[in-house]
Write a protein that holds these residues in place. Structure first.
Motif, short mmCIF file in Angstrom:
data_model
loop_
_atom_site.label_atom_id
_atom_site.label_comp_id
_atom_site.label_asym_id
_atom_site.label_seq_id
_atom_site.Cartn_x
_atom_site.Cartn_y
_atom_site.Cartn_z
N UNK A 155 0.83 -1.20 0.00
CA UNK A 155 0.00 0.00 0.00
C UNK A 155 0.87 1.26 0.00
N UNK A 156 1.88 1.29 0.89
CA UNK A 156 2.72 2.48 1.00
C UNK A 156 3.54 2.72 -0.26
N UNK A 157 4.04 1.65 -0.86
CA UNK A 157 4.83 1.84 -2.08
C UNK A 157 3.98 2.37 -3.22
N UNK A 212 3.47 6.00 -2.56
CA UNK A 212 4.67 6.75 -2.92
C UNK A 212 4.75 6.99 -4.41
N UNK A 213 4.45 5.97 -5.19
CA UNK A 213 4.45 6.12 -6.65
C UNK A 213 3.43 7.17 -7.09
N UNK A 214 2.25 7.13 -6.47
CA UNK A 214 1.19 8.06 -6.85
C UNK A 214 1.54 9.50 -6.49
N UNK A 215 2.07 9.71 -5.28
CA UNK A 215 2.45 11.07 -4.89
C UNK A 215 3.51 11.63 -5.83
N UNK A 216 4.41 10.77 -6.30
CA UNK A 216 5.42 11.23 -7.22
C UNK A 216 4.87 11.49 -8.61
N UNK A 217 4.14 10.52 -9.16
CA UNK A 217 3.66 10.62 -10.54
C UNK A 217 2.55 11.64 -10.70
N UNK A 258 8.24 9.82 2.29
CA UNK A 258 7.63 9.33 3.53
C UNK A 258 7.00 7.95 3.31
N UNK A 259 6.28 7.81 2.20
CA UNK A 259 5.61 6.54 1.92
C UNK A 259 6.62 5.44 1.59
N UNK A 260 7.64 5.77 0.82
CA UNK A 260 8.65 4.77 0.50
C UNK A 260 9.39 4.31 1.75
N UNK A 261 9.66 5.22 2.67
CA UNK A 261 10.32 4.83 3.91
C UNK A 261 9.43 3.91 4.73
N UNK A 262 8.13 4.21 4.73
CA UNK A 262 7.18 3.35 5.44
C UNK A 262 7.12 1.97 4.77
N UNK A 263 7.17 1.96 3.45
CA UNK A 263 7.16 0.69 2.72
C UNK A 263 8.42 -0.12 3.02
N UNK A 264 9.56 0.57 3.07
CA UNK A 264 10.83 -0.13 3.32
C UNK A 264 10.82 -0.79 4.69
N UNK A 265 10.29 -0.10 5.68
CA UNK A 265 10.27 -0.64 7.04
C UNK A 265 9.45 -1.92 7.12
N UNK A 266 8.45 -2.06 6.25
CA UNK A 266 7.57 -3.23 6.32
C UNK A 266 7.90 -4.28 5.28
#
Length: 204
Positions: free
Chosen positions: A119-121, A124-129, A139-147
């Protein structure tokens, strides 16, 4: 457009504010990067996957539901996070990014612990694109990485973090993320190229 072409296209977005000489450098980078990726696919036994996030493996069949099946599930239970996740992925794949974001945010609201990395990844893609909001994407990519559980998944997220930091012109952090990806997946020509280019843009 192929998957590789999509990756190259993403590397030359938002260059309107960059000086002309750097624009030229980035475009040349894109051409060279494409050849590096193709060579990587031929020669590296375990090339880094830089595609879209997928949910963790599940015995459930919801990952094969189509849009209509998701809608039927949501009529019965509007808070069905499995149906929401699957529908969000379908909308994202169809480039319906605003709709996908709303759905993924609902997943976060209804069950914050469900498929967090996926979900977070996607977010992150959507906020960027969609919004070009690279700070929120980070922020979202960091949350994705942690999980994230799989090494390949963590390495892919590091690449996305590196690209986001490049957009923010925070080249030291971009270097750090590409280096971390190299540590997770050694011998990827694609990531090594990104790391080298980040070093150049960091005046190293």
């Amino acid at each position: 457009m192929t998957k590789d072409d999509n990756e190259i296209e993403g590397s030359i977005e938002l260059i309107e504010d960059i000086p002309e000489q750097e624009k030229s450098d980035i475009k040349e980078e894109s051409k060279e990067e494409k050849s590096v990726i193709l060579e990587d696919q031929k020669n590296v036994s375990k090339p880094l996957e830089t595609g879209q996030p997928e949910p963790e493996e599940s015995k459930d069949s919801y990952l094969s539901w189509n849009a209509e099946e998701c809608n039927q599930k949501l009529i019965s239970n509007p808070r069905d996070v499995k149906a929401l996740l699957r529908k969000g992925i379908i909308e994202f794949a169809a480039n319906q990014l605003s709709e996908a974001r709303e759905i993924f945010l609902q997943c976060c609201e209804y069950d914050p612990s469900f498929q967090v990395s996926c979900v977070a990844e996607h977010l992150g893609d959507i906020y960027g694109k969609l919004d070009k909001d690279w700070a929120e994407a980070v922020k979202e990519y960091e949350r994705a990485f942690e999980s994230a559980g799989k090494v390949e998944e963590r390495a892919r997220i590091c690449v996305k973090l590196g690209k986001a930091y490049e957009k923010l012109k925070d080249f030291p952090k971009a270097v750090a993320e590409f280096a971390r990806s190299c540590q997770l997946i050694p011998d990827s020509a694609f990531v090594e190229f990104r790391l080298g280019w980040a070093h150049i843009r960091n005046n190293e």
